[in-house]
Motif scaffolding. Sequence first.
Motif, mmCIF file in Angstrom:
data_model
loop_
_atom_site.group_PDB
_atom_site.id
_atom_site.type_symbol
_atom_site.label_atom_id
_atom_site.label_comp_id
_atom_site.label_asym_id
_atom_site.label_seq_id
_atom_site.Cartn_x
_atom_site.Cartn_y
_atom_site.Cartn_z
ATOM 1 N N LEU A 1 0.826 -1.192 0.000
ATOM 2 C CA LEU A 1 0.000 0.000 0.000
ATOM 3 C C LEU A 1 0.868 1.252 0.000
ATOM 4 O O LEU A 1 1.887 1.309 0.684
ATOM 5 N N ALA A 2 0.453 2.249 -0.794
ATOM 6 C CA ALA A 2 1.066 3.577 -0.743
ATOM 7 C C ALA A 2 -0.014 4.563 -0.313
ATOM 8 O O ALA A 2 -1.164 4.453 -0.752
ATOM 9 N N VAL B 1 4.661 1.524 -7.173
ATOM 10 C CA VAL B 1 3.950 0.470 -7.901
ATOM 11 C C VAL B 1 4.924 -0.451 -8.636
ATOM 12 O O VAL B 1 4.872 -1.671 -8.500
ATOM 13 N N PHE B 2 5.821 0.133 -9.421
ATOM 14 C CA PHE B 2 6.665 -0.675 -10.296
ATOM 15 C C PHE B 2 7.861 -1.316 -9.603
ATOM 16 O O PHE B 2 8.285 -2.399 -9.999
ATOM 17 N N ASP B 3 8.404 -0.671 -8.597
ATOM 18 C CA ASP B 3 9.618 -1.202 -7.957
ATOM 19 C C ASP B 3 9.411 -1.732 -6.550
ATOM 20 O O ASP B 3 10.249 -2.473 -6.051
ATOM 21 N N LEU B 4 8.316 -1.368 -5.901
ATOM 22 C CA LEU B 4 8.162 -1.704 -4.485
ATOM 23 C C LEU B 4 6.895 -2.513 -4.195
ATOM 24 O O LEU B 4 6.483 -2.641 -3.052
ATOM 25 N N LEU C 1 0.955 6.110 -17.154
ATOM 26 C CA LEU C 1 1.841 5.042 -16.686
ATOM 27 C C LEU C 1 1.264 4.244 -15.514
ATOM 28 O O LEU C 1 1.897 3.306 -15.041
ATOM 29 N N MET C 2 0.077 4.603 -15.045
ATOM 30 C CA MET C 2 -0.515 3.896 -13.912
ATOM 31 C C MET C 2 -1.291 2.672 -14.422
ATOM 32 O O MET C 2 -2.227 2.818 -15.201
ATOM 33 N N PRO C 3 -0.898 1.487 -13.979
ATOM 34 C CA PRO C 3 -1.617 0.279 -14.413
ATOM 35 C C PRO C 3 -3.076 0.303 -13.956
ATOM 36 O O PRO C 3 -3.392 0.784 -12.871
#
Length: 196
Positions: free
Chosen positions: A33-34, A83-86, A159-161
């Motif tokens: 979660l962010a 999202v992409f790395d964490l 760029l947000m899935p």
Amino acid sequence: MSELQTILAHNQEFVESGGYEAFLTNKYPERKLAILSCMDARMVKLLPEALGLRNGDVKLIKNAGALVSHPWGSVMRSLLVSVFDLHVQEIIVVAHYDCGMRGLNPQTFIQHAQEQGIPADRIDTLRHAGIDLDKWLTGFSDVEDSVRHTVCTIRKHPLMPKNIAVHGLVIHPTTGKLTVVIDGTDEHSCDSVCCS
């Protein structure tokens, strides 16, 4: 003694006594979660307690108003890195009632800046360089509308899935009570906001 000296003295004792051991974790958020929240001082301990968060649970990004003011700014980049790395799978925007960004006025802000020694010619230079200070220094009038706009900006980012749920909440700064503005698990929850 300055605040820095107070902090450094506490830090030395904290490290030497092993106080950090209660906070050991890794860089990946346990709850995937962010959270984007306001930097308000009332939220330092209230927000994690009200949401049931522990150290290591989330990636926490804070700024004035819990805003994504530009789709290519540092807040959006931080969310995308999350999202992409964490391994973040959900994003929650948490603003609060009684926010200082509500009603932020550029003229008053610039007046305060000048009272603190920022010369008028510097303000003029910024304006002549194409920086729209009035827009940049304007807050919002309704916190729930602001949350909707920020959720939409995140949701619609190229760029947000699409599989990342983006929620919008408002927290009461005294009680910690949460109000859901957008439930990101409902695929149509922000259609009307994002299409307008």
